[in-house]
Scaffold this active site. Structure first.
Site, PDB file in Angstrom:
ATOM      1  N   GLU A   1       9.023  -4.324  10.581  1.00 19.09           N
ATOM      2  CA  GLU A   1       9.512  -3.058  10.015  1.00 19.09           C
ATOM      3  C   GLU A   1      10.079  -2.159  11.094  1.00 19.09           C
ATOM      4  O   GLU A   1       9.442  -1.904  12.117  1.00 19.09           O
ATOM      5  CB  GLU A   1       8.346  -2.358   9.288  1.00 19.09           C
ATOM      6  CG  GLU A   1       8.758  -1.025   8.680  1.00 19.09           C
ATOM      7  CD  GLU A   1       7.757  -0.469   7.670  1.00 19.09           C
ATOM      8  OE1 GLU A   1       6.777  -1.160   7.324  1.00 19.09           O
ATOM      9  OE2 GLU A   1       7.967   0.680   7.219  1.00 19.09           O
TER      10      GLU A   1
ATOM     11  N   LYS B   1      -1.350  -9.407   2.713  1.00 20.11           N
ATOM     12  CA  LYS B   1      -0.598  -8.989   3.904  1.00 20.11           C
ATOM     13  C   LYS B   1      -1.469  -8.043   4.712  1.00 20.11           C
ATOM     14  O   LYS B   1      -2.215  -7.237   4.152  1.00 20.11           O
ATOM     15  CB  LYS B   1       0.717  -8.305   3.501  1.00 20.11           C
ATOM     16  CG  LYS B   1       1.520  -7.795   4.692  1.00 20.11           C
ATOM     17  CD  LYS B   1       2.972  -7.491   4.342  1.00 20.11           C
ATOM     18  CE  LYS B   1       3.222  -6.130   3.755  1.00 20.11           C
ATOM     19  NZ  LYS B   1       2.769  -4.969   4.551  1.00 20.11           N
TER      20      LYS B   1
ATOM     21  N   ASP C   1       0.837  -1.203   0.000  1.00 22.00           N
ATOM     22  CA  ASP C   1       0.000   0.000   0.000  1.00 22.00           C
ATOM     23  C   ASP C   1       0.873   1.254   0.000  1.00 22.00           C
ATOM     24  O   ASP C   1       0.370   2.377  -0.026  1.00 22.00           O
ATOM     25  CB  ASP C   1      -1.017  -0.007   1.149  1.00 22.00           C
ATOM     26  CG  ASP C   1      -0.367  -0.113   2.506  1.00 22.00           C
ATOM     27  OD1 ASP C   1       0.868  -0.208   2.593  1.00 22.00           O
ATOM     28  OD2 ASP C   1      -1.115  -0.111   3.515  1.00 22.00           O
ATOM     29  N   SER C   2       2.217   1.052  -0.027  1.00 25.42           N
ATOM     30  CA  SER C   2       3.137   2.165  -0.269  1.00 25.42           C
ATOM     31  C   SER C   2       2.888   2.746  -1.664  1.00 25.42           C
ATOM     32  O   SER C   2       3.385   3.833  -1.987  1.00 25.42           O
ATOM     33  CB  SER C   2       4.593   1.708  -0.139  1.00 25.42           C
ATOM     34  OG  SER C   2       4.824   0.515  -0.868  1.00 25.42           O
TER      35      SER C   2
ATOM     36  N   GLU D   1      -1.529  -5.585   8.488  1.00 23.70           N
ATOM     37  CA  GLU D   1      -0.767  -4.988   9.586  1.00 23.70           C
ATOM     38  C   GLU D   1      -1.488  -5.230  10.916  1.00 23.70           C
ATOM     39  O   GLU D   1      -2.693  -5.029  11.013  1.00 23.70           O
ATOM     40  CB  GLU D   1      -0.620  -3.479   9.363  1.00 23.70           C
ATOM     41  CG  GLU D   1       0.193  -3.135   8.131  1.00 23.70           C
ATOM     42  CD  GLU D   1       0.374  -1.627   7.933  1.00 23.70           C
ATOM     43  OE1 GLU D   1      -0.018  -0.828   8.812  1.00 23.70           O
ATOM     44  OE2 GLU D   1       0.921  -1.259   6.879  1.00 23.70           O
TER      45      GLU D   1
HETATM   46  O1  KIV Z   1       3.585  -1.163   1.649  1.00 28.92           O
HETATM   47  C1  KIV Z   1       4.769  -1.541   1.673  1.00 28.92           C
HETATM   48  O2  KIV Z   1       5.571  -1.234   0.779  1.00 28.92           O
HETATM   49  C2  KIV Z   1       5.195  -2.361   2.790  1.00 28.92           C
HETATM   50  C3  KIV Z   1       6.663  -2.629   2.918  1.00 28.92           C
HETATM   51  C4  KIV Z   1       7.349  -1.421   3.417  1.00 28.92           C
HETATM   52  C5  KIV Z   1       6.938  -3.820   3.754  1.00 28.92           C
HETATM   53  O3  KIV Z   1       4.412  -2.770   3.577  1.00 28.92           O
END
Ligand code: KIV
Length: 271
Positions: A189, A120, A51-52, A122
Site C-alpha cells: 500500500e 490478511k 478493516d477499513s 499487516e
Molecule cells: O482494510 C482495507 O480496506 C485494506 C485495503 C486498503 C488493502 O486493507
C-alpha cells in the site's frame, strides 16, 4: 480483456496461476451481503473484508477500533453474498500482534464463524511467528506491507511509505520473509511504483497494489472510494468509476419531494 468469468470459484491457486500467465488480479473491499453480491456478480477475483469497515461503515477515524466480533459479522454477511470470488478477511488491530497463539485463535474464529477463505495481516518479520502458526491450521494468509493503517500512530501520517532507501530495503526483505513464511499473496500500500515493481519481480507469489503503480500482479481499492460514496476522500491513487454519493443524494431528494407533493404513492403503487 481476460475476466475468466468461466472460473467457478477463485482459490489461492487460481491467483498464483494468474500471476504465472500474466493475468492481473482484480480485488475490491466489501462489508455487507448486498454489495458483495453485486461485486461478485461483476466478476471480481478477490473480495477483501477490510478493516477499513471501521472507517467507511462505522465512521471511525482509524481502523483501530473495529473488533474481531465486528469483523466476523461483516465477513459472514459478505460470504453469504458471494459464489465466485475468494473472500479474504482482515485480522483487526489487537487480534494478532505480539501473540501467535492469540493470532491463531483469531484466525480460526474468522474461518469458523464467517466461512471466509483466508485472512490478511499487516506487518513483516515481526509477525512471522503468527503467520507460521496460523498456517499450521491450514488457513491461507495474505500479507500487507508499506502503509499499514493499523500502525498509523507509529507512522504519524498516511503519506507514501518507503521513499528512503533504508525503508525500501526493509520492505523488500519483509516481503521475502512473508513469502518464505508461506503467505499466498501480499498487498503493498502507498509505496513508490518502482519499489512495488521490484517487489513483484522478486516474489513468486502475487503482489497486489493500492497506490503502488501498475507494475504489480493486481490492484485493490476500497469499493466506497472507487464508487464515489465517500465524497471527500480523493487521494491520487483512487480512480472514481461512479459518483454514487450524487446519485443517492438526487434519488433521496426526489423521493422526499414526491412525498411532500403527494405524488408518491400513486394508484399503481398501492393495494
Ligand atoms: O482494510 C482495507 O480496506 C485494506 C485495503 C486498503 C488493502 O486493507
Amino acid at each position: 480483456m481476460s475476466v475468466h468469468k468461466d472460473i467457478k470459484r477463485i482459490t489461492t491457486h487460481t491467483l498464483q496461476e494468474f500471476k504465472e500467465e500474466g493475468t492481473k488480479i482484480a480485488m475490491l473491499t466489501a462489508y455487507d451481503f448486498s454489495m458483495a453480491g453485486l461485486i461478485d456478480a461483476a466478476g471480481i477475483d478477490v473480495i477483501l473484508v477490510g478493516d477499513s469497515a471501521s472507517n467507511v461503515m462505522a465512521g471511525h477515524e482509524t481502523t483501530l477500533p473495529i473488533t474481531l466480533d465486528q469483523m466476523i459479522y461483516h465477513a459472514s454477511s459478505v460470504v453469504r453474498g458471494v459464489s465466485r470470488a475468494l473472500v479474504v478477511v482482515d485480522l483487526p488491530f489487537g487480534s494478532y500482534q505480539g501473540n501467535s497463539r492469540l493470532a491463531l485463535e483469531s484466525a480460526i474464529r474468522i474461518m469458523k464463524e464467517s466461512g471466509a477463505h483466508a485472512v490478511k495481516m499487516e506487518g513483516g518479520s515481526e509477525i512471522r511467528e503468527s503467520i507460521e502458526r496460523i498456517l499450521t491450521a491450514g488457513i491461507p494468509v495474505m500479507g500487507h506491507l508499506g502503509l499499514t493503517p493499523q500502525s498509523i500512530y507509529k507512522f504519524g501520517t498516511y503519506n507514501v511509505r518507503a521513499k528512503e532507501e533504508a525503508e525500501a530495503q526493509k520492505l523488500i526483505e519483509d516481503a521475502m520473509v512473508l513469502e518464505k513464511s508461506g503467505c499466498f499473496s501480499i498487498v503493498v500500500e502507498k509505496i513508490p511504483a518502482t519499489l512495488a515493481k521490484k517487489v513483484s519481480e522478486t516474489l513468486v507469489i502475487p503482489v497486489i497494489g493500492i497506490g503502488a503503480g501498475p507494475d504489480v500482479d493486481g490492484q485493490v481499492l476500497v469499493s466506497h472510494d472507487m464508487l464515489g460514496i465517500n465524497k471527500e476522500f480523493r487521494p491520487r491513487f483512487v480512480r472514481r468509476y461512479q459518483e454514487l454519493a450524487d446519485l443517492i443524494h438526487n434519488a433521496v431528494a426526489q423521493y422526499i419531494s414526491d412525498i411532500k407533493n403527494k405524488d408518491f404513492p400513486n394508484t399503481k403503487e398501492m393495494y
